[in-house]
Motif scaffolding. Structure first.
Motif, PDB file in Angstrom:
ATOM      1  N   LEU A 139      -3.848  -3.728  -4.595  1.00  0.00           N
ATOM      2  CA  LEU A 139      -4.100  -2.326  -4.262  1.00  0.00           C
ATOM      3  C   LEU A 139      -5.563  -1.955  -4.477  1.00  0.00           C
ATOM      4  O   LEU A 139      -6.162  -1.254  -3.651  1.00  0.00           O
ATOM      5  CB  LEU A 139      -3.194  -1.426  -5.095  1.00  0.00           C
ATOM      6  N   ASP A 140      -6.146  -2.428  -5.555  1.00  0.00           N
ATOM      7  CA  ASP A 140      -7.563  -2.138  -5.799  1.00  0.00           C
ATOM      8  C   ASP A 140      -8.442  -2.717  -4.692  1.00  0.00           C
ATOM      9  O   ASP A 140      -9.412  -2.076  -4.258  1.00  0.00           O
ATOM     10  CB  ASP A 140      -7.986  -2.708  -7.152  1.00  0.00           C
ATOM     11  N   ALA A 141      -8.109  -3.928  -4.238  1.00  0.00           N
ATOM     12  CA  ALA A 141      -8.896  -4.548  -3.167  1.00  0.00           C
ATOM     13  C   ALA A 141      -8.734  -3.791  -1.856  1.00  0.00           C
ATOM     14  O   ALA A 141      -9.699  -3.640  -1.089  1.00  0.00           O
ATOM     15  CB  ALA A 141      -8.476  -6.007  -3.001  1.00  0.00           C
ATOM     16  N   ILE A 142      -7.536  -3.305  -1.585  1.00  0.00           N
ATOM     17  CA  ILE A 142      -7.311  -2.514  -0.370  1.00  0.00           C
ATOM     18  C   ILE A 142      -8.082  -1.200  -0.453  1.00  0.00           C
ATOM     19  O   ILE A 142      -8.725  -0.769   0.513  1.00  0.00           O
ATOM     20  CB  ILE A 142      -5.804  -2.244  -0.175  1.00  0.00           C
ATOM     21  N   ARG A 143      -8.050  -0.568  -1.623  1.00  0.00           N
ATOM     22  CA  ARG A 143      -8.738   0.717  -1.778  1.00  0.00           C
ATOM     23  C   ARG A 143     -10.253   0.592  -1.659  1.00  0.00           C
ATOM     24  O   ARG A 143     -10.940   1.576  -1.342  1.00  0.00           O
ATOM     25  CB  ARG A 143      -8.365   1.334  -3.129  1.00  0.00           C
ATOM     26  N   ALA A 144     -10.782  -0.612  -1.884  1.00  0.00           N
ATOM     27  CA  ALA A 144     -12.219  -0.813  -1.677  1.00  0.00           C
ATOM     28  C   ALA A 144     -12.579  -0.636  -0.206  1.00  0.00           C
ATOM     29  O   ALA A 144     -13.705  -0.270   0.123  1.00  0.00           O
ATOM     30  CB  ALA A 144     -12.616  -2.214  -2.159  1.00  0.00           C
ATOM     31  N   ARG A 145     -11.612  -0.866   0.698  1.00  0.00           N
ATOM     32  CA  ARG A 145     -11.841  -0.698   2.137  1.00  0.00           C
ATOM     33  C   ARG A 145     -11.220   0.579   2.671  1.00  0.00           C
ATOM     34  O   ARG A 145     -11.756   1.201   3.598  1.00  0.00           O
ATOM     35  CB  ARG A 145     -11.277  -1.901   2.899  1.00  0.00           C
ATOM     36  N   LEU A 146     -10.080   0.965   2.113  1.00  0.00           N
ATOM     37  CA  LEU A 146      -9.343   2.145   2.563  1.00  0.00           C
ATOM     38  C   LEU A 146      -9.063   2.996   1.324  1.00  0.00           C
ATOM     39  O   LEU A 146      -8.001   2.895   0.709  1.00  0.00           O
ATOM     40  CB  LEU A 146      -8.030   1.721   3.243  1.00  0.00           C
ATOM     41  N   PRO A 147     -10.024   3.819   0.926  1.00  0.00           N
ATOM     42  CA  PRO A 147      -9.962   4.478  -0.384  1.00  0.00           C
ATOM     43  C   PRO A 147      -8.710   5.314  -0.625  1.00  0.00           C
ATOM     44  O   PRO A 147      -8.189   5.344  -1.737  1.00  0.00           O
ATOM     45  CB  PRO A 147     -11.223   5.349  -0.398  1.00  0.00           C
ATOM     46  N   ASN A 148      -8.224   5.996   0.403  1.00  0.00           N
ATOM     47  CA  ASN A 148      -7.059   6.872   0.198  1.00  0.00           C
ATOM     48  C   ASN A 148      -5.764   6.106   0.473  1.00  0.00           C
ATOM     49  O   ASN A 148      -4.974   6.463   1.341  1.00  0.00           O
ATOM     50  CB  ASN A 148      -7.140   8.118   1.076  1.00  0.00           C
ATOM     51  N   THR A 149      -5.568   5.024  -0.265  1.00  0.00           N
ATOM     52  CA  THR A 149      -4.337   4.233  -0.181  1.00  0.00           C
ATOM     53  C   THR A 149      -3.494   4.562  -1.396  1.00  0.00           C
ATOM     54  O   THR A 149      -3.949   4.420  -2.539  1.00  0.00           O
ATOM     55  CB  THR A 149      -4.654   2.733  -0.157  1.00  0.00           C
ATOM     56  N   ILE A 150      -2.261   5.014  -1.153  1.00  0.00           N
ATOM     57  CA  ILE A 150      -1.420   5.419  -2.279  1.00  0.00           C
ATOM     58  C   ILE A 150      -0.096   4.657  -2.257  1.00  0.00           C
ATOM     59  O   ILE A 150       0.512   4.453  -1.204  1.00  0.00           O
ATOM     60  CB  ILE A 150      -1.180   6.939  -2.313  1.00  0.00           C
ATOM     61  N   ALA A 151       0.314   4.237  -3.440  1.00  0.00           N
ATOM     62  CA  ALA A 151       1.576   3.514  -3.625  1.00  0.00           C
ATOM     63  C   ALA A 151       2.664   4.522  -3.965  1.00  0.00           C
ATOM     64  O   ALA A 151       2.525   5.287  -4.923  1.00  0.00           O
ATOM     65  CB  ALA A 151       1.429   2.494  -4.751  1.00  0.00           C
ATOM     66  N   VAL A 152       3.758   4.514  -3.198  1.00  0.00           N
ATOM     67  CA  VAL A 152       4.815   5.519  -3.375  1.00  0.00           C
ATOM     68  C   VAL A 152       6.176   4.879  -3.632  1.00  0.00           C
ATOM     69  O   VAL A 152       7.205   5.541  -3.555  1.00  0.00           O
ATOM     70  CB  VAL A 152       4.904   6.442  -2.142  1.00  0.00           C
ATOM     71  N   GLY A 153       6.198   3.579  -3.942  1.00  0.00           N
ATOM     72  CA  GLY A 153       7.470   2.885  -4.073  1.00  0.00           C
ATOM     73  C   GLY A 153       7.862   2.584  -5.507  1.00  0.00           C
ATOM     74  O   GLY A 153       7.091   2.832  -6.446  1.00  0.00           O
ATOM     75  N   PRO A 154       9.046   2.016  -5.671  1.00  0.00           N
ATOM     76  CA  PRO A 154       9.966   1.705  -4.567  1.00  0.00           C
ATOM     77  C   PRO A 154      10.723   2.944  -4.093  1.00  0.00           C
ATOM     78  O   PRO A 154      11.329   3.653  -4.898  1.00  0.00           O
ATOM     79  CB  PRO A 154      10.939   0.696  -5.182  1.00  0.00           C
ATOM     80  N   LEU A 155      10.653   3.212  -2.764  1.00  0.00           N
ATOM     81  CA  LEU A 155      11.401   4.321  -2.189  1.00  0.00           C
ATOM     82  C   LEU A 155      12.881   3.966  -2.231  1.00  0.00           C
ATOM     83  O   LEU A 155      13.323   3.042  -1.552  1.00  0.00           O
ATOM     84  CB  LEU A 155      10.960   4.567  -0.742  1.00  0.00           C
ATOM     85  N   GLY A 156      13.642   4.673  -3.037  1.00  0.00           N
ATOM     86  CA  GLY A 156      15.043   4.354  -3.214  1.00  0.00           C
ATOM     87  C   GLY A 156      15.803   5.531  -3.764  1.00  0.00           C
ATOM     88  O   GLY A 156      15.432   6.693  -3.556  1.00  0.00           O
ATOM     89  N   PRO A 157      16.877   5.268  -4.500  1.00  0.00           N
ATOM     90  CA  PRO A 157      17.746   6.354  -4.985  1.00  0.00           C
ATOM     91  C   PRO A 157      17.033   7.384  -5.847  1.00  0.00           C
ATOM     92  O   PRO A 157      17.399   8.557  -5.823  1.00  0.00           O
ATOM     93  CB  PRO A 157      18.808   5.599  -5.800  1.00  0.00           C
ATOM     94  N   GLU A 158      16.017   6.959  -6.603  1.00  0.00           N
ATOM     95  CA  GLU A 158      15.334   7.915  -7.467  1.00  0.00           C
ATOM     96  C   GLU A 158      14.609   8.982  -6.652  1.00  0.00           C
ATOM     97  O   GLU A 158      14.440  10.116  -7.085  1.00  0.00           O
ATOM     98  CB  GLU A 158      14.333   7.191  -8.376  1.00  0.00           C
ATOM     99  N   VAL A 159      14.171   8.612  -5.455  1.00  0.00           N
ATOM    100  CA  VAL A 159      13.439   9.534  -4.590  1.00  0.00           C
ATOM    101  C   VAL A 159      14.397  10.292  -3.671  1.00  0.00           C
ATOM    102  O   VAL A 159      14.250  11.480  -3.423  1.00  0.00           O
ATOM    103  CB  VAL A 159      12.397   8.767  -3.756  1.00  0.00           C
TER     104      VAL A 159
END
Length: 487
Positions: A240-260
């Motif tokens: 995720l840190d490496a991705i954000r170096a290229r695409l700064p507004n990258t957000i992790a929202v998982g795991p999308l499941g029963p809690e959500v």
């Protein structure tokens, strides 16, 4: 004064038309709907026909756009996964006009709020250029793992550095795939060419999937207002840190499941493109805790009958009871006749009498995977390592037998086995003995899998990293609402 409809956020969701993409998008749709957003969920006409039993709810509606492909030639193809290469090319070629027409139509529909936000699949990334031109904030939701997306983001470097395209077919078998790629920032140490998504295994510089994949990551992703990933920081922080170096507004929202979005919320809105077999829960109830091997190779994997036979014999020899999903379209040569009207049995002779009839095994066409993985009797998951299956297995604390088929499944497999310690990899040509040995080995990975389950639960619990990210996203959507009435 603006009407209540005009001030209510209206989010349009545009998933790629395959099961592994529709599932997380529908979970996101339910989460948005639960927070009183108006949601329009866009299927292709082909998939909408397969989901006619789904009903909309107040504030949640379904629309459909053409996929650009001709109608199926055979009735059996009406309920089968479409060709990935063909659907990617066709949607990218014809999709922009259909997306524009749909959003314009929604903007003129006085019965719904104007469109104020769009979330498109990363594999439908062409949509971002259309909606941004229309002045609508747009996020791309890549349904890959972070490690998979990071690998895709380095496809351009693989081409520039001369790794891809392959010089010839011998590069698939002569050890070239074992080449180490230590220069890929954010990837685990020792990552090999064979661990990167399989679309690079081509000798053609004009390969459709290679080039479309690069366009999605190089042109579409930077144009988006943000990137969503169905993962969590505690699992894939380096990637995720490496991705954000290229695409700064990258957000992790998982795991999308029963809690959500709990299963009890809008239960009629199912994402499954196949009819689920209702026998699974009762069959699992009859078995001891962590005793059952669950086998499911996802929505796209295809196998030969001979390979099915090897898995059948290996599962039987391992001794553990098993629940095995065999899709109607998974074995493409199943049922081929010899000209006299007879068909070749899918399973080895005597297998059903030996295993299935005795209650040691259950074969179904499709099932509620989340429910199966969450059942106390499920002790291991024989999987193709698609990201939905992988993250659901991690969230349930179930160790994996990894048999990747294509794309970033090979990357997920490498991480599950080497980084997270919850998996046992099986070779592509694994026979019955390898299957038997892997089943026996994976049953000892429960402790590490349980630790991963706790991390996943913490991420989506109140105050957890993914829960905070989701709430921030919802606040952004709500705060930026405005009437967008395309001309």
């Amino acid at each position: 004064m603006a009407s209540p409809a005009a001030s209510k956020p209206h989010v349009v969701l545009i998933p790629y038309p395959a099961q592994g993409h529709v599932t997380p998008f529908l979970r996101l749709a339910k989460a948005l709907h639960a927070r009183s957003f108006h949601v329009t969920f866009v299927h292709t006409e082909f998939n909408r026909a397969r989901l006619l039993r789904s009903r909309g709810a107040d504030g949640l509606r379904f629309e459909a756009i053409p996929d650009g492909l001709p109608p199926p030639d055979h009735p059996a193809e009406l309920d089968a996964t479409q060709d990935i290469w063909a659907i990617c090319e066709a949607t990218r070629r014809t999709g922009p006009g259909h997306v524009r027409a749909l959003v314009e139509g929604l903007g003129r529909d006085g019965g719904v709020p104007p469109v104020s936000f769009v979330v498109a699949d990363g594999a439908m990334g062409f949509a971002v250029h259309v909606t941004k031109e229309m002045g609508i904030p747009t996020y791309l939701f890549f349904t890959d793992s972070a490690c998979g997306l990071l690998a895709y983001l380095n496809f351009d470097q693989l081409v520039k550095r001369g790794y891809v395209p392959l010089k010839d077919e011998s590069c698939l078998t002569n050890g070239y795939q074992d080449t180490r790629l230590d220069w890929v920032a954010g990837m685990i140490a020792g990552v090999r060419l064979r661990d990167l998504p399989t679309f690079i295994r081509t000798t053609d510089p004009d390969d459709v999937m290679l080039n479309i994949t690069m366009k999605q990551r190089e042109l579409d992703a930077p144009a988006a207002d943000g990137i969503l990933l169905n993962t969590f920081d505690g699992l894939e922080r380096a990637a995720l840190d490496a991705i954000r170096a290229r695409l700064p507004n990258t957000i992790a929202v998982g795991p999308l499941g029963p809690e959500v979005s709990p299963p009890s919320y809008l239960p009629s809105l199912a994402s499954s493109l196949w009819r689920e077999d209702g026998r699974c829960a009762a069959w699992l109830d009859a078995h001891a805790d962590a005793a059952v091997v669950y086998a499911n190779f996802g929505s796209i994997t295809v196998m030969a009958r001979a390979q099915v036979g090897e898995f059948a014999r290996g599962l039987a020899a391992a001794g553990a009871p098993f629940l095995w999903v065999i899709r109607p379209d998974m074995v493409r040569d199943a049922g081929d006749g010899d000209g006299d009207g007879e068909t070749t049995p899918l399973l080895p002779e005597g297998f059903e009498e030996e295993v299935v009839a005795s209650g040691r095994g259950l074969m179904v066409g499709w099932c509620d995977q989340e429910a199966v993985l969450g059942h106390r009797a499920t002790g291991a998951f024989l999987s193709h390592c698609g990201w939905n299956s992988t993250v659901e297995s991690l969230a349930a604390g179930v160790p994996m037998l990894c048999w990747p088929f294509f794309s970033e499944q090979v990357t997920n497999c490498r991480y599950a086995c080497e980084e997270w310690g919850v998996g046992v990899e099986m070779a592509r040509d694994a026979g019955r003995r390898e299957v038997e040995a892997a089943v026996r080995e994976v049953m000892g990975r429960g402790e590490k899998a349980a630790a991963m389950r706790r991390k996943a639960a913490a991420a989506v619990a109140p105050g957890g990293s993914s829960r905070r990210n989701l709430e921030s996203l919802f606040a952004e959507i709500a705060g930026g609402v405005r009437a967008v009435n395309p001309v």
